[in-house]
Design an enzyme around this catalytic site. Structure first.
Site, PDB file in Angstrom:
ATOM      1  N   ASP A   7       0.891  -1.163   0.000  1.00  0.00           N
ATOM      2  CA  ASP A   7       0.000   0.000   0.000  1.00  0.00           C
ATOM      3  C   ASP A   7       0.928   1.212   0.000  1.00  0.00           C
ATOM      4  OD1 ASP A   7      -2.291   1.595   0.174  1.00  0.00           O
ATOM      5  OD2 ASP A   7      -2.224   1.613   2.361  1.00  0.00           O
ATOM      6  N   GLU A  68      -1.114  -1.130  -4.917  1.00  0.00           N
ATOM      7  CA  GLU A  68      -2.363  -0.397  -5.146  1.00  0.00           C
ATOM      8  C   GLU A  68      -2.186   0.557  -6.320  1.00  0.00           C
ATOM      9  OE1 GLU A  68      -4.800   0.996  -1.755  1.00  0.00           O
ATOM     10  OE2 GLU A  68      -4.839   2.907  -2.813  1.00  0.00           O
ATOM     11  N   ASP A 141      -2.710   1.059   6.936  1.00  0.00           N
ATOM     12  CA  ASP A 141      -1.879   0.816   5.740  1.00  0.00           C
ATOM     13  C   ASP A 141      -1.372  -0.632   5.717  1.00  0.00           C
ATOM     14  OD1 ASP A 141      -1.205   3.973   5.097  1.00  0.00           O
ATOM     15  OD2 ASP A 141      -1.296   3.476   7.225  1.00  0.00           O
TER      16      ASP A 141
END
Lengths: 180, 180
Positions: A7, A68, A141
């Protein structure tokens, strides 16, 4: 299949390693956050992210890296740092010949909760359940990085079939496999 | 002072090396473009940008790297690639302990033409004149990279004095020098 989920972020870059195959219970091998000081120079922060990602790749030797996908609809300042951190993660993986997959936030949410509009708490709860953890990983996260890895394991069979079909039907298509 | 200017991009990343000091004639040591195929995977493109930047750093051993500061007001798709290519350039420089400076497009235009709203042709014409070239460098990305390097040489004295002042007056300020 062992996947490192990332992330991306400059202040907090979530990382999580999950092993398993679609349809079977999954195992978490590690989770954490690569942090860089907000008052450091951008170049030094990118070097710190690189060193952190390299450590995770060295330790867990994942077969895939799922990052991501960054959109620029969000906050201008944040999105630049996110795009730059994601570039470093993709670079580290591609340099080793590890295939990189990008998944959008809504694909990840839909994969783990069934809804592309699920909130952070719902994602955290499902990650906790799917990986049989005693509590949701903190910060968010870190949980998101695990959700990315889970999403990749569950979506990968369909994606791989698609890539094979593309490769078969297009002589001009670039190699989707490992770097030579 | 020897500066590598980088006009970041995934399809065409302009690079140019200029040597000189403010107030004296400048010398171009090299100019070119690092290209990556638009149909390659993003991770592989970032690796190609890294390899290209590393070659330029190896060959010219610049003391500073000047990169165009990316804003996200522009085209959404383009800006992500630009941010990611700029991250790779900054990473390559910072990893070697070479200080990285970011300059906005209007700072660069103002430095070489006197106007922050100058067009590409005007920037190309001034780069040609200032470096005593026989023709404007092509493509425009290459000329822009040289303009970035010139901008850095001319702005650097003021920036360095500012950094020294900040360092003197703030015990908490992070080091602005080379990496340890």
């Amino acid at each position: 299949m062992r996947v490192l989920g990332v992330d991306p972020g400059l202040t907090r870059c979530g990382v999580g390693v999950v092993e398993g195959v679609a349809g079977r219970p999954l195992t978490m091998l590690g989770v954490g956050v690569v942090r860089t000081p907000a008052d450091a120079e951008l170049g030094h922060r990118l070097v710190a992210v690189e060193q952190g990602i390299e450590m995770w790749l060295d330790e867990h030797q994942p077969e895939f890296v799922a990052v991501e996908r960054v959109f620029s609809q969000h906050n201008v300042r944040t999105v630049m740092g996110t795009a730059q951190a994601s570039a470093v993660a993709m670079l580290c993986a591609a340099r080793r010949g590890i295939p990189v997959a990008l998944h959008t936030p809504s694909e990840v949410k839909a994969a783990v909760t069934g809804s592309g509009r699920a909130d952070k708490a719902q994602v955290g709860a499902m990650v906790t359940r799917l990986l049989r953890l005693s509590a949701p990983p903190r910060p968010a996260d870190a949980a998101d990085a695990l959700a990315l890895a889970i999403c990749h394991i569950w979506r990968a069979p369909a994606q791989n079939r698609l890539q094979q079909a593309v490769a078969l039907h297009s002589a001009k298509a670039p190699s989707k496999g490992r770097l030579a």
